[in-house]
Design a protein around this motif. Structure first.
Motif, PDB file in Angstrom:
ATOM      1  N   UNK A 168       0.807  -1.223   0.000  1.00  0.00           N
ATOM      2  CA  UNK A 168       0.000   0.000   0.000  1.00  0.00           C
ATOM      3  C   UNK A 168       0.844   1.280   0.000  1.00  0.00           C
ATOM      4  N   UNK A 169       1.798   1.356   0.945  1.00  0.00           N
ATOM      5  CA  UNK A 169       2.559   2.601   1.084  1.00  0.00           C
ATOM      6  C   UNK A 169       3.826   2.346   1.913  1.00  0.00           C
ATOM      7  N   UNK A 170       4.806   3.262   1.829  1.00  0.00           N
ATOM      8  CA  UNK A 170       5.985   3.151   2.690  1.00  0.00           C
ATOM      9  C   UNK A 170       5.584   3.271   4.158  1.00  0.00           C
ATOM     10  N   UNK A 171       6.224   2.485   5.013  1.00  0.00           N
ATOM     11  CA  UNK A 171       5.929   2.509   6.446  1.00  0.00           C
ATOM     12  C   UNK A 171       7.105   3.168   7.156  1.00  0.00           C
ATOM     13  N   UNK A 172       6.914   4.450   7.479  1.00  0.00           N
ATOM     14  CA  UNK A 172       7.992   5.241   8.056  1.00  0.00           C
ATOM     15  C   UNK A 172       7.693   5.627   9.501  1.00  0.00           C
ATOM     16  N   UNK A 173       6.412   5.828   9.813  1.00  0.00           N
ATOM     17  CA  UNK A 173       5.986   6.181  11.166  1.00  0.00           C
ATOM     18  C   UNK A 173       4.909   5.197  11.618  1.00  0.00           C
ATOM     19  N   UNK A 174       4.658   5.097  12.904  1.00  0.00           N
ATOM     20  CA  UNK A 174       3.587   4.227  13.378  1.00  0.00           C
ATOM     21  C   UNK A 174       2.229   4.546  12.745  1.00  0.00           C
ATOM     22  N   UNK A 175       1.977   5.807  12.461  1.00  0.00           N
ATOM     23  CA  UNK A 175       0.697   6.181  11.854  1.00  0.00           C
ATOM     24  C   UNK A 175       0.498   5.570  10.468  1.00  0.00           C
ATOM     25  N   UNK A 176       1.578   5.230   9.794  1.00  0.00           N
ATOM     26  CA  UNK A 176       1.472   4.655   8.453  1.00  0.00           C
ATOM     27  C   UNK A 176       0.847   3.260   8.453  1.00  0.00           C
ATOM     28  N   UNK A 177       0.793   2.637   9.626  1.00  0.00           N
ATOM     29  CA  UNK A 177       0.234   1.283   9.729  1.00  0.00           C
ATOM     30  C   UNK A 177      -1.294   1.286   9.853  1.00  0.00           C
ATOM     31  N   UNK A 178      -1.855   2.411  10.177  1.00  0.00           N
ATOM     32  CA  UNK A 178      -3.288   2.465  10.458  1.00  0.00           C
ATOM     33  C   UNK A 178      -4.115   2.040   9.251  1.00  0.00           C
ATOM     34  N   UNK A 179      -5.051   1.131   9.511  1.00  0.00           N
ATOM     35  CA  UNK A 179      -5.947   0.664   8.462  1.00  0.00           C
ATOM     36  C   UNK A 179      -5.420  -0.495   7.634  1.00  0.00           C
ATOM     37  N   UNK A 180      -4.154  -0.882   7.826  1.00  0.00           N
ATOM     38  CA  UNK A 180      -3.592  -2.013   7.077  1.00  0.00           C
ATOM     39  C   UNK A 180      -3.786  -3.313   7.845  1.00  0.00           C
ATOM     40  N   UNK A 181      -3.714  -4.429   7.131  1.00  0.00           N
ATOM     41  CA  UNK A 181      -3.875  -5.746   7.745  1.00  0.00           C
ATOM     42  C   UNK A 181      -2.662  -6.604   7.397  1.00  0.00           C
ATOM     43  N   UNK A 182      -2.097  -7.256   8.419  1.00  0.00           N
ATOM     44  CA  UNK A 182      -0.860  -8.007   8.244  1.00  0.00           C
ATOM     45  C   UNK A 182      -1.033  -9.482   8.589  1.00  0.00           C
ATOM     46  N   UNK A 183      -0.349 -10.309   7.819  1.00  0.00           N
ATOM     47  CA  UNK A 183      -0.283 -11.741   8.151  1.00  0.00           C
ATOM     48  C   UNK A 183       0.668 -11.914   9.332  1.00  0.00           C
ATOM     49  N   UNK A 184       0.279 -12.747  10.294  1.00  0.00           N
ATOM     50  CA  UNK A 184       1.158 -13.065  11.411  1.00  0.00           C
ATOM     51  C   UNK A 184       1.124 -14.566  11.682  1.00  0.00           C
ATOM     52  N   UNK A 185       2.127 -14.998  12.439  1.00  0.00           N
ATOM     53  CA  UNK A 185       2.046 -16.305  13.064  1.00  0.00           C
ATOM     54  C   UNK A 185       1.062 -16.182  14.239  1.00  0.00           C
ATOM     55  N   UNK A 186       0.671 -17.319  14.785  1.00  0.00           N
ATOM     56  CA  UNK A 186      -0.228 -17.283  15.933  1.00  0.00           C
ATOM     57  C   UNK A 186       0.505 -16.711  17.137  1.00  0.00           C
ATOM     58  N   UNK A 187      -0.173 -15.872  17.897  1.00  0.00           N
ATOM     59  CA  UNK A 187       0.448 -15.337  19.095  1.00  0.00           C
ATOM     60  C   UNK A 187      -0.182 -14.036  19.532  1.00  0.00           C
ATOM     61  N   UNK A 188      -0.472 -13.936  20.811  1.00  0.00           N
ATOM     62  CA  UNK A 188      -1.112 -12.745  21.365  1.00  0.00           C
ATOM     63  C   UNK A 188      -0.205 -11.521  21.305  1.00  0.00           C
ATOM     64  N   UNK A 189       1.102 -11.733  21.463  1.00  0.00           N
ATOM     65  CA  UNK A 189       2.028 -10.608  21.406  1.00  0.00           C
ATOM     66  C   UNK A 189       2.010  -9.975  20.022  1.00  0.00           C
ATOM     67  N   UNK A 190       1.967 -10.811  18.991  1.00  0.00           N
ATOM     68  CA  UNK A 190       1.938 -10.281  17.630  1.00  0.00           C
ATOM     69  C   UNK A 190       0.647  -9.511  17.364  1.00  0.00           C
ATOM     70  N   UNK A 191      -0.460 -10.021  17.861  1.00  0.00           N
ATOM     71  CA  UNK A 191      -1.725  -9.297  17.723  1.00  0.00           C
ATOM     72  C   UNK A 191      -1.635  -7.937  18.411  1.00  0.00           C
ATOM     73  N   UNK A 192      -1.054  -7.940  19.625  1.00  0.00           N
ATOM     74  CA  UNK A 192      -0.927  -6.692  20.392  1.00  0.00           C
ATOM     75  C   UNK A 192       0.018  -5.706  19.700  1.00  0.00           C
TER      76      UNK A 192
END
Length: 344
Positions: A168-192
């Motif tokens: 979608x876009x370059x990720x330079x600041x934490x705000x750049x992540x808003x609204x995106x969805x990421x694949x993760x392994x299973x784990x509560x820490x990753x969700x958090x």
């Protein structure tokens, strides 16, 4: 003439009987000998390609194990989820359908939540700190914490630090992540972690990640340079942020009943083989991760963003709530041991 015939017949019969007995004795010895040389089969299953650090180290273990046992052990390596995927391999090892697996440490959080240390963002400053932690008493305690599941940790093989990619876009600041969805392994820490960045997450098996990215089920993922390269995510992702925010490392796990039941000399040879393969894994992880970084950077398909110290500090601040939430679950002692490894 007729009086000698019975004697000749008798002698002939004795000779035939003697030959038959010799023949039977030879066959028995041969059968017994075949049983003695029949090798012990060890099935080693993992989910990545043979040209990754884990894939190469698994083949090195096979080579060493067969050499050091003089062929008394045969190791069959099954890469790329040929036998079992992420979801099935732990159960397969518990039941003895395979003898060795090499899951990502994150996959073990269901057995012991302390393994979530590996997902804490920015816990380790560099590879040297990671390797010191692997050799610590804290890690040895984790490796020995799986007895009740009929599993035993033998070693930890590194892969490397994780980086973010998305389309979608370059990720330079934490705000750049808003609204995106990421694949993760299973784990509560990753969700958090992604929640702290204002992003969504979805647990998807490693072998299904490419399709999920291609189909738009998720916008991005986090992985090591080598995994991104060998899985060819650059074909379906546009942006990569060099963040070194988390780790992907592998716990080498054996079926405990199988391992304990081996003859002492066989187990000693296999322990030595694993120790040498682990040194090889460390070397390969460092070499291949840097090589893959160059491949991805020079391939022209991904836009690279290298974060400045100030930009990294902004991410660390944004993710502090993850530590606050999980310190009691992972334990302060374990987190402190990891931090100490980075300070020496």
């Amino acid at each position: 003439m007729f009086k000698k015939k019975p004697l000749a017949v008798a002698l002939s019969s004795v000779l035939v009987l003697a030959l038959a007995l010799v023949g039977c004795g030879t066959k028995t010895a041969s059968t017994s000998e075949e049983k003695e040389v029949k090798p012990i089969i060890i099935k080693f299953s993992h989910v990545v390609t043979p040209d990754t650090p884990k894939g190469k180290a698994a083949l090195k273990f096979k080579e060493l194990a067969e050499q050091k046992t003089n062929g008394r052990v045969k190791v069959e390596v099954y890469p790329s989820s040929q036998l079992y995927g992420d979801k099935e391999e732990l159960e397969a090892c518990q039941s003895g359908n395979v003898q060795i697996i090499a899951p990502s440490v994150t996959k073990l959080v269901g057995l012991n939540p302390k393994f979530q240390y590996t997902d804490l963002p920015f816990l380790f400053p560099n590879n040297e700190a990671v390797y010191k932690f692997f050799a610590s008493d804290a890690m040895k305690g984790l490796m020995n914490s799986l007895d009740k599941y009929n599993l035993q940790g033998l070693a930890v093989w590194p892969n490397g630090f994780k980086q973010f990619t998305n389309n979608k876009r370059p990720l330079i600041t934490p705000d750049d992540f808003k609204g995106l969805k990421f694949r993760t392994q299973a784990g509560k820490v990753l969700e958090a972690q992604f929640k702290a960045l204002g992003a969504g997450s979805a647990t998807i098996p490693f072998g299904e990640t490419y399709a999920a990215l291609q189909q738009g089920t998720v916008d991005g993922q986090e992985n090591t340079f080598n995994n991104i390269d060998t899985q060819k995510y650059q074909e379906i992702q546009k942006y990569l942020t060099v963040s070194n925010h988390g780790r992907i490392d592998y716990m080498i796990i054996v079926n405990k009943s199988f391992w304990s039941g081996l003859e002492p000399d066989i187990r000693k040879a296999l322990d030595e083989s694993m120790a040498e393969a682990t040194k090889f894994a460390v070397e390969q992880a460092d070499i291949l991760d840097q090589k893959s970084k160059e491949n991805l950077k020079n391939g022209g398909k991904l836009q690279f963003t290298e974060l400045t110290p100030d930009q990294l500090a902004a991410f660390q601040k944004a993710m502090q709530p993850v530590y606050d939430e999980f310190e009691s679950v992972i334990s302060k002692e374990l987190i402190d041991a990891a931090i100490k490894a980075g300070q020496n």
